[in-house]
Design a protein around this motif. Structure first.
Motif, short mmCIF file in Angstrom:
data_model
loop_
_atom_site.label_atom_id
_atom_site.label_comp_id
_atom_site.label_asym_id
_atom_site.label_seq_id
_atom_site.Cartn_x
_atom_site.Cartn_y
_atom_site.Cartn_z
N ASP A 72 -26.03 -3.35 45.52
CA ASP A 72 -25.84 -3.25 44.08
C ASP A 72 -25.32 -1.88 43.66
O ASP A 72 -24.47 -1.77 42.78
N LYS A 73 -25.80 -0.83 44.33
CA LYS A 73 -25.34 0.53 44.00
C LYS A 73 -23.87 0.70 44.40
O LYS A 73 -23.08 1.32 43.68
N LYS A 74 -23.51 0.16 45.55
CA LYS A 74 -22.13 0.25 46.01
C LYS A 74 -21.19 -0.46 45.04
O LYS A 74 -20.10 0.03 44.75
N GLN A 75 -21.64 -1.61 44.52
CA GLN A 75 -20.81 -2.35 43.58
C GLN A 75 -20.58 -1.55 42.30
O GLN A 75 -19.47 -1.49 41.77
N VAL A 76 -21.65 -0.92 41.80
CA VAL A 76 -21.52 -0.10 40.59
C VAL A 76 -20.58 1.08 40.85
O VAL A 76 -19.71 1.40 40.03
N ARG A 77 -20.75 1.72 42.00
CA ARG A 77 -19.87 2.84 42.37
C ARG A 77 -18.40 2.40 42.35
O ARG A 77 -17.54 3.08 41.78
N ASP A 79 -17.08 -0.30 40.87
CA ASP A 79 -16.65 -0.72 39.53
C ASP A 79 -16.30 0.48 38.66
O ASP A 79 -15.42 0.41 37.81
N LEU A 80 -17.00 1.59 38.90
CA LEU A 80 -16.74 2.82 38.13
C LEU A 80 -15.57 3.61 38.70
O LEU A 80 -15.12 4.59 38.09
N GLY A 81 -15.08 3.19 39.87
CA GLY A 81 -14.00 3.94 40.52
C GLY A 81 -14.47 5.29 40.98
O GLY A 81 -13.70 6.26 41.04
N MET A 82 -15.75 5.39 41.34
CA MET A 82 -16.33 6.68 41.71
C MET A 82 -16.05 7.02 43.16
O MET A 82 -16.01 6.15 44.02
N ASN A 83 -15.88 8.32 43.43
CA ASN A 83 -15.76 8.82 44.79
C ASN A 83 -16.41 10.19 44.86
O ASN A 83 -16.95 10.69 43.86
N ALA A 84 -16.34 10.82 46.02
CA ALA A 84 -17.03 12.10 46.21
C ALA A 84 -16.52 13.18 45.27
O ALA A 84 -17.25 14.12 44.95
N ALA A 90 -19.26 10.38 32.06
CA ALA A 90 -19.72 9.05 31.67
C ALA A 90 -19.98 8.18 32.91
O ALA A 90 -20.96 7.44 32.96
N ALA A 91 -19.11 8.29 33.91
CA ALA A 91 -19.29 7.51 35.13
C ALA A 91 -20.56 7.93 35.86
O ALA A 91 -21.33 7.09 36.35
N MET A 92 -20.81 9.24 35.93
CA MET A 92 -22.00 9.72 36.63
C MET A 92 -23.28 9.32 35.89
O MET A 92 -24.28 8.95 36.50
N ALA A 93 -23.25 9.38 34.56
CA ALA A 93 -24.42 8.96 33.77
C ALA A 93 -24.69 7.47 33.98
O ALA A 93 -25.84 7.05 34.12
N THR A 94 -23.62 6.68 34.00
CA THR A 94 -23.77 5.24 34.19
C THR A 94 -24.34 4.93 35.56
O THR A 94 -25.27 4.11 35.70
N PHE A 95 -23.82 5.59 36.60
CA PHE A 95 -24.34 5.34 37.94
C PHE A 95 -25.81 5.73 38.03
O PHE A 95 -26.62 5.00 38.60
#
Length: 248
Positions: A72-77, A79-84, A90-95
């Motif tokens: 589930d965490k990987k999916q959120v990551r 979906d947010l287009g997050m990387n290192a 906003a993306a970090m707060a959402t994650f």
């Protein structure tokens, strides 16, 4: 800063920014490297708090990567287009809120896990798994408060007014789109590029073809050719904006 290399090692493996890993670690166990990042239980023993159904780890880094990349965490990551390298507040707060759970969101309350120590939070706290106290004030710093103190991110967050904005408006306000991302915003980017004369598919994935189209648009419109969609390009892709169409 003392443990920066450890956080960066987890960041590289998990695709989560190192400052965010550090802030979550402090929330879960006050930075104790002898505990699971999942929930702060001691390493080397079966977990007793949620999530309980995890393997037994003896190495903090391995446990942290597992915690950050559970399905589930990987999916959120993703979906947010997050990387290192993500710096999108906003993306970090959402994650962080998804990482802790959506119990506060379901009650229509700001999450202290994310916002304690800011003007977005006043009171209300889950004092144990499933038990909410509406008058308890969380005494720990929230993730966003801690991020504000790491590597000068307070100024970066202050200058990125994307919290609360959605869709294309969030890109115009400072959110970025780049290769490796996917989702509705990428699809909208593809649609806008196509209308501007730079077609690059409609699969909602920011791959090589989209990056090439972005760079071509940037070159044609006098923007920095870095393949990253930011504020200036987002504004130029608005209907009626003064742009140079593709020559093809």
């Amino acid at each position: 800063k003392k443990n920066k290399s450890r956080y960066e090692a987890v960041s590289a493996r998990a695709g989560i920014p190192a400052p965010l890993v550090a802030a979550i670690h402090w929330r879960e166990s006050t930075g104790n490297f002898k505990t699971y990042l999942h929930q702060g239980d001691p390493l080397g023993k079966p977990a007793v708090h949620v999530p309980k159904n995890i393997p037994v780890f003896t190495n903090w880094e391995d446990a942290a990567v597992h915690a950050l990349t559970m399905s589930d965490k990987k999916q959120v990551r993703d979906d947010l287009g997050m990387n290192a390298g993500t710096k999108d507040a906003a993306a970090m707060a959402t994650f962080a809120e998804f990482y802790n759970g959506l119990g506060y969101n379901n009650k229509g309350r700001a999450s202290p896990y994310v916002y304690s120590g800011t003007d977005q939070y006043s009171k209300g706290k889950y004092v144990s798994d499933g038990h909410y106290s509406k008058n308890t004030v969380d005494q720990q710093l929230g993730v966003m408060t801690m991020l504000g103190a790491i590597d000068g991110m307070d100024q970066k967050i202050k200058n990125a007014p994307v919290v609360g904005l959605t869709g294309w408006e969030s890109v115009k306000a400072g959110r970025t789109l780049q290769r490796g991302m996917s989702g509705p915003l990428v699809k909208e980017l593809q649609e806008r590029l196509a209308k501007a004369g730079f077609p690059c598919g409609e699969d909602s994935r920011f791959g090589l073809s989209v990056e090439k189209a972005v760079k071509a648009f940037q070159k044609a419109n006098g923007l920095k050719e870095d393949g990253i969609v930011g504020t200036e390009m987002a504004k130029k892709l608005d209907p009626g904006a003064n742009t140079t169409p593709s020559a093809t």
